[in-house]
Scaffold this motif. Structure first.
Motif, PDB file in Angstrom:
ATOM      1  N   HIS A  13       0.833  -1.209   0.000  1.00  0.00           N
ATOM      2  CA  HIS A  13       0.000   0.000   0.000  1.00  0.00           C
ATOM      3  C   HIS A  13       0.869   1.262   0.000  1.00  0.00           C
ATOM      4  O   HIS A  13       1.241   1.770   1.050  1.00  0.00           O
ATOM      5  N   HIS A  15       1.480   5.200  -2.296  1.00  0.00           N
ATOM      6  CA  HIS A  15       0.942   6.119  -3.310  1.00  0.00           C
ATOM      7  C   HIS A  15       2.080   6.925  -3.920  1.00  0.00           C
ATOM      8  O   HIS A  15       3.005   7.324  -3.221  1.00  0.00           O
ATOM      9  N   LYS A 103      -7.565  -0.815  -6.979  1.00  0.00           N
ATOM     10  CA  LYS A 103      -7.658  -0.117  -5.706  1.00  0.00           C
ATOM     11  C   LYS A 103      -9.011   0.564  -5.669  1.00  0.00           C
ATOM     12  O   LYS A 103      -9.423   1.189  -6.659  1.00  0.00           O
ATOM     13  N   ASP A 253       1.037   2.894   3.454  1.00  0.00           N
ATOM     14  CA  ASP A 253       0.477   4.178   2.997  1.00  0.00           C
ATOM     15  C   ASP A 253       1.582   5.221   2.818  1.00  0.00           C
ATOM     16  O   ASP A 253       1.310   6.421   2.872  1.00  0.00           O
TER      17      ASP A 253
HETATM   18 ZN   LIG Z   1      -3.753   4.795   0.996  1.00  0.00          ZN
END
Ligand SMILES: [Zn+2]
Length: 366
Positions: A13, A15, A103, A253
């Motif tokens: 996970h 970005h 996602k 994240d």
């Molecule tokens: Zn995320």
């Protein structure tokens, strides 16, 4: 990361907001000794996110074997751009271009409200059916920490962008009901829920959920509350992690590149260090601005959580990128971006991405 066990985690996970984030991401990978990272597209976050699917695919093509990429749907209600393709057709195009999965951010209360579309809306049926029959993995963000709905939450939450105590947001339970309805309708759908499905305050409910829906898993991507909740009762959670060792995935994240939410490389590396200390050591330590208590899991359990479960979920190696189809995706994004008032910001980067993809295509041909 030499103080940790010799297992290279797969981070399921991350970005990357723009192309400038790809080298930074690779630095995080090497500084943290990661086996792989999965870039999750956030294309649904409006016109400025039209680059997201293409950034993930190009990053993957540039670093084969290390980067996985999950695509994301475009929705007209989160931006001005109208995509003529159905959700199913969008997903098919992304998977054929080389995405390893999808996602979904549609279950985050802000997006859920903006879309005005329940997660179990029949509009998604053909899309979910496609994912289910093709056995395509989904990483789904559903709900948020319960404090975000709490009128007595601390001021920084109440005044932040994610406070749902007023303004017509769906309740946490409503979003859960919609999601569970999807899982009942598409029981073979393989879903990892981001941020532990926001059930870290309630281990009984988390266990009941995993028992009821055998094709689901939870990721350990820190939401602000999770590790505080785990640290309150480390022995209980240790037993939980052992019992569900096949259903928990490592994710951070972490973010790279300039965009909506920026983060430094040092912070990204420190987050991985904090998570590994929590999982591997059985002691109290300072992290997240307070004292946390680790779980001290055994190497065989850690190896599943760090990488084995991810390999089963998304494949032992990333799928190859189909460069020609990715160029098609990029041109499609440019065409759609021409109808956006923000096109001057969006199109130049998409053109750079397309240029790099054409370079890869030429290099392959010679
Ligand atoms: Zn995320």
């Amino acid at each position: 990361m030499s103080d940790f066990m010799e297992i290279q985690p797969s981070d399921c996970h991350v970005h990357v907001w723009g192309l400038d984030g790809v080298p930074d991401l690779m630095e995080i990978v090497s500084a943290s000794g990661l086996r792989s990272v999965t870039i999750l597209s956030a294309a649904l976050m409006g016109d400025k996110s039209l680059n997201q699917n293409c950034v993930g695919l190009l990053a993957k093509a540039l670093h084969p074997g290390t980067i996985y990429s999950f695509g994301c749907l475009w929705h007209p209600r989160t931006g001005t751009v109208q995509d003529p393709l159905s959700y199913e057709e969008q997903a098919r195009g992304l998977i054929e271009a080389g995405c390893d999965g999808m996602k979904m951010l549609e279950g985050k209360p802000t997006e859920r409200k903006a879309l005005e579309e329940p997660l179990d809306s029949p509009d998604y049926d053909a899309y979910y059916a496609y994912l289910e029959t093709q056995d395509i993995p989904v990483l789904y963000h559903v709900a948020d920490p319960e404090t975000f709905w709490d009128p007595d939450a601390p001021k920084e939450i109440r005044e932040g962008p994610w406070f749902y105590g007023g303004g017509g947001y769906p309740s946490k339970e409503q979003i859960y009901r919609e999601m569970e309805h999807v899982l009942e309708k598409f029981p073979k759908l393989r879903v990892v829920f981001a941020h532990f499905y926001f059930l870290s305050a309630d281990p009984d409910r988390a266990a009941a959920f995993l028992e009821k829906y055998p094709n689901t898993s939870l990721d350990l991507t820190p939401g602000g509350e999770m590790y505080w909740n785990f640290s309150k009762d480390p022995e209980r959670w240790r037993q939980f992690f052992i019992k569900y060792q096949d259903r928990i995935l490592f994710g951070t994240d972490n973010m790279a590149g300039s965009g909506a939410y920026e983060m430094t490389k040092d912070d990204a590396v420190a987050k991985i260090r904090g998570m590994r200390t929590f999982l591997e050591t059985n002691r109290t330590f300072q992290w997240l601005g307070g004292q946390q208590h680790g779980l001290g899991l055994e190497p065989n359990v850690l190896s599943k959580i760090y990488c084995g479960n991810f390999g089963r979920f998304a494949g032992r190696a990333p799928k190859a990128v189909d460069v020609a189809r990715t160029i098609d995706q990029c041109q499609r994004a440019i065409e759609l971006a021409r109808t956006s008032p923000e096109q001057d910001e969006i199109i130049p980067e998409l053109e750079v991405i397309e240029g790099k993809l054409r370079g890869l295509q030429r290099a392959k041909a010679t």
